[in-house]
Design a protein around this motif. Structure first.
Motif, PDB file in Angstrom:
ATOM      1  N   ILE A 197      -8.624  -6.263   0.266  1.00 21.33           N
ATOM      2  CA  ILE A 197      -7.909  -6.605  -0.971  1.00 21.33           C
ATOM      3  C   ILE A 197      -6.642  -5.770  -1.026  1.00 21.33           C
ATOM      4  O   ILE A 197      -6.689  -4.546  -0.885  1.00 21.33           O
ATOM      5  N   GLU A 198      -5.509  -6.444  -1.199  1.00 19.48           N
ATOM      6  CA  GLU A 198      -4.235  -5.737  -1.212  1.00 19.48           C
ATOM      7  C   GLU A 198      -3.754  -5.500  -2.643  1.00 19.48           C
ATOM      8  O   GLU A 198      -3.930  -6.356  -3.511  1.00 19.48           O
ATOM      9  N   PHE A 199      -3.147  -4.347  -2.847  1.00 17.09           N
ATOM     10  CA  PHE A 199      -2.561  -4.018  -4.150  1.00 17.09           C
ATOM     11  C   PHE A 199      -1.153  -3.447  -3.932  1.00 17.09           C
ATOM     12  O   PHE A 199      -0.822  -3.030  -2.815  1.00 17.09           O
ATOM     13  N   ALA A 200      -0.360  -3.436  -5.012  1.00 19.02           N
ATOM     14  CA  ALA A 200       1.032  -2.976  -4.897  1.00 19.02           C
ATOM     15  C   ALA A 200       1.096  -1.463  -4.746  1.00 19.02           C
ATOM     16  O   ALA A 200       0.365  -0.732  -5.414  1.00 19.02           O
ATOM     17  N   ARG A 201       1.978  -1.003  -3.871  1.00 20.41           N
ATOM     18  CA  ARG A 201       2.105   0.440  -3.716  1.00 20.41           C
ATOM     19  C   ARG A 201       2.850   1.036  -4.900  1.00 20.41           C
ATOM     20  O   ARG A 201       3.536   0.337  -5.637  1.00 20.41           O
ATOM     21  N   LEU A 202       2.670   2.298  -5.080  1.00 16.60           N
ATOM     22  CA  LEU A 202       3.393   3.009  -6.131  1.00 16.60           C
ATOM     23  C   LEU A 202       4.804   3.338  -5.654  1.00 16.60           C
ATOM     24  O   LEU A 202       4.989   3.878  -4.558  1.00 16.60           O
ATOM     25  N   ASN A 203       5.779   2.992  -6.467  1.00 15.71           N
ATOM     26  CA  ASN A 203       7.143   3.473  -6.267  1.00 15.71           C
ATOM     27  C   ASN A 203       7.496   4.326  -7.472  1.00 15.71           C
ATOM     28  O   ASN A 203       7.301   3.905  -8.613  1.00 15.71           O
ATOM     29  N   LEU A 204       8.003   5.511  -7.207  1.00 12.82           N
ATOM     30  CA  LEU A 204       8.314   6.446  -8.289  1.00 12.82           C
ATOM     31  C   LEU A 204       9.825   6.677  -8.304  1.00 12.82           C
ATOM     32  O   LEU A 204      10.449   6.777  -7.244  1.00 12.82           O
ATOM     33  N   SER A 205      10.382   6.772  -9.494  1.00 13.81           N
ATOM     34  CA  SER A 205      11.837   6.920  -9.579  1.00 13.81           C
ATOM     35  C   SER A 205      12.283   8.303  -9.123  1.00 13.81           C
ATOM     36  O   SER A 205      11.516   9.264  -9.150  1.00 13.81           O
TER      37      SER A 205
END
Ligand code: ATP
Ligand code: MG
Length: 559
Positions: A256-264
């Motif tokens: 199951i794929e999920f969106a990676r975290l992108n941090l500002s």
């Protein structure tokens, strides 16, 4: 919103439905599979909280597996740091620690099996040629002239690849799938390459190494993983993992794929983080400005605050950019409850209380944390000479300035009301001393007399000298990755070292990494560089919480 009120994310919904329908015999086995080629970062924390969190919630278990298939980029240092960081975050893999390199023999045997089934072949094309033959999204690939070698020849060549007869890059083993597949991952992907390199665990036992795509799904299968949770970029690889598992007819986990975290205001790719380290832009992987877990720990972040952050951002399938202010908000909330408050002066200005006896010392009672009475009180020495913040005194105060200025009164926290009666300037006209008087009747608030301002201070005689490090975002722009030349976005002022600070004497024996709120200036912790006689503190975050503003704005824009 706390986690208990929140509805489950789509990953948990899928798993719950499967378990409810009797799949997997009710077992849930997940894994966190880092490649030991760098330190873990806050993005990994999201994956860790999900992998370990889901396992715990379903009464299952989560494995830690090092996907150590690339001998040239991996190091023992990274393995050790990864274990330390996961434990620090508060998760435990128990006895389930694995390495993909432990499966090298099994993977080799399975590769032989695929050759025997006519599903894999040794290719003599160079890496460049393979790329060229591969085609593009709009053009089908071309078959290698070596694609139709006999099973016998393939078995012989593959055995000799393993035996070390061929130089690096001269041959590879490829899966025989479909050079015209619209999914490029299925165009005869490489399974093995030749690398005469020493591996951090298997030493020189191997000179052929499995590609990640060949090792990953089979490693999950060997371990009996039920749910392989991974980030979206592996969605296109899933058909290949399925193909391998089905060709071998072995246990088939659900991916199951999920969106990676992108941090500002940061970068998260390990390659870029390594570059920051190697080029000396930061002092190391644990530089307090880094988004690594070791950097965040050194900066003063608590495991609880990072877990709370991961809980709040949730798990979905759409990419978005999370404002770093949310992470800062989470640590502020946690430290507000946990960190004792103390007084520290960052930009000292000398105050003399003219009517206070030269030799007198009073031990004033100070509250350690008004949020938590159980944290008790401590004594703070009060003397004739003090340090206050330069900013708490103005020769020409603007309107509504309620701190110290000529003729004005202010309260010293836990102490007396003092009045400014004069200043001493040096030959350059700079203020070097503020002369005051105090009102003995006002000790610790024992008076009806109200003044509008309260400032912090330390005793000049008893305060300890300290260095304080203030941090700003490592990058000037919210998405430095968008710029080809991302290094140009590095904030030249991300570290400010104040070497002339004073802290109250109670901090003499503060333990490394211990947290404090310096009243009015922020949350700080003791840097591991700190030593008796040379105290060093990091500012974790200032007290000003900008998150609620951003949150409101995001809500308005439907973000
Ligand atoms: P990089 O691309 O920087 O090398 P990676 O994804 O290859 O990072 P791994 O060591 O392979 O790093 O990651 C281990 C696990 O952590 C993988 O399952 C990966 O999907 C997950 N992960 C990595 N980065 C993030 C992120 N930003 N958000 C959520 N999960 C992540
Ligand atoms: Mg990876």
């Amino acid at each position: 919103m706390s986690s208990t009120e929140k509805s489950p994310d789509f990953v948990r919904e899928i798993i719950a439905a499967e378990i409810a329908s009797g799949q997997w015999d009710g077992r849930v086995v997940t894994r966190f599979p880092p490649e030991p080629n760098g330190y873990l970062h806050i993005g990994h924390a999201k994956a860790i909280c999900l992998d370990f969190g889901v396992a715990a919630e379903f009464g299952g278990r989560c494995h830690l597996r090092f996907d150590d298939t690339n001998p040239t980029k991996e190091q023992v240092e990274y393995v050790e740091s990864i274990k330390e960081d996961i434990r620090w975050l508060g998760f435990d893999w128990g006895e389930h620690l694995y390495y993909a390199s432990d499966y090298f023999e099994q993977l080799y045997q399975w590769a032989v099996e695929l050759i025997q089934k006519g599903l894999a072949y040794v290719d003599d094309l160079s890496a460049d040629e393979i790329r060229e033959y591969r085609g593009t999204l709009t053009e089908p690939g071309r078959e290698s002239p070596y694609r139709n070698r006999s099973v016998e020849e393939n078995l012989d060549l593959f055995a000799r690849m393993r035996a070390g007869e061929f130089p690096d890059g001269s041959r590879v083993l490829r899966a025989k799938i479909d050079m015209a597949s619209p999914n490029l991952n299925l165009r005869d992907p490489v399974m093995y390459r030749i690398r005469h390199a020493t591996h951090h665990r298997t030493g020189d036992a191997w000179c052929i190494y499995p590609m990640y795509d060949w090792a990953h799904g089979q490693s999950d299968s060997i371990e009996g993983i039920t749910h392989s949770l991974c980030t979206m970029e592996y969605e296109d690889h899933r058909p290949l993992y399925d193909w391998f598992l089905d060709a071998l007819g072995i246990h088939h986990p659900r991916q199951i794929e999920f969106a990676r975290l992108n941090l500002s205001h940061t970068v998260m790719s390990k390659r870029k983080l390594l570059q920051l380290v190697n080029e000396g832009i930061v002092t190391g992987w644990d530089d307090p400005r880094m988004p690594t877990l070791s950097g965040l720990r050194r900066r003063g972040y608590t495991p609880a605050s990072i877990r709370e952050f991961c809980d709040r951002i949730g798990v979905g399938k759409t990419q978005n950019l999370i404002a770093v202010e949310l992470l800062e908000h989470c640590v502020r909330e946690d430290l507000n409850k946990r960190a004792p408050r103390v007084m520290a002066v960052l930009h000292p200005l000398h105050v003399i209380i003219e009517n206070y006896p030269e030799d007198q010392v009073e031990e004033l009672d100070a509250v350690n944390n008004p949020e938590d009475a159980s944290m008790g009180t401590r004594k703070v020495p009060f003397t004739r000479e003090l340090w206050i913040e330069q900013d708490d005194w103005r020769e020409h105060p603007p309107t509504k300035y309620f701190r110290l200025s000529p003729g004005a009164e202010v309260r010293l926290r836990y102490g007396y009301i003092i009045k400014c009666v004069g200043v001493v300037k040096n030959e350059r006209g700079e203020i070097v001393q503020v002369r005051c008087t105090y009102d003995p009747a006002t000790r610790g608030g024992a008076t009806d007399r109200k003044v509008k301002g309260t400032i912090h201070w330390v005793s000049a005689r008893y305060a300890l000298p300290a260095e304080v490090r203030l941090y700003d975002h490592l990058f000037l722009t919210p998405k430095p990755d968008e710029d080809e030349n991302w290094q140009a976005q590095v904030n030249p002022n991300s570290l400010e070292r104040l070497t002339n600070c004073y802290v109250e004497p109670a901090l003499a024996n503060a333990a490394p990494l211990a947290h404090f709120q310096f009243e009015r200036t922020g949350y700080f912790n003791v840097d591991p560089d700190s030593a008796a006689g040379r105290l060093v503190f990091n500012r974790t975050v200032s007290l000003r919480d900008t998150w609620s503003k951003i949150e409101k704005k995001e809500a308005r824009s439907g973000g």
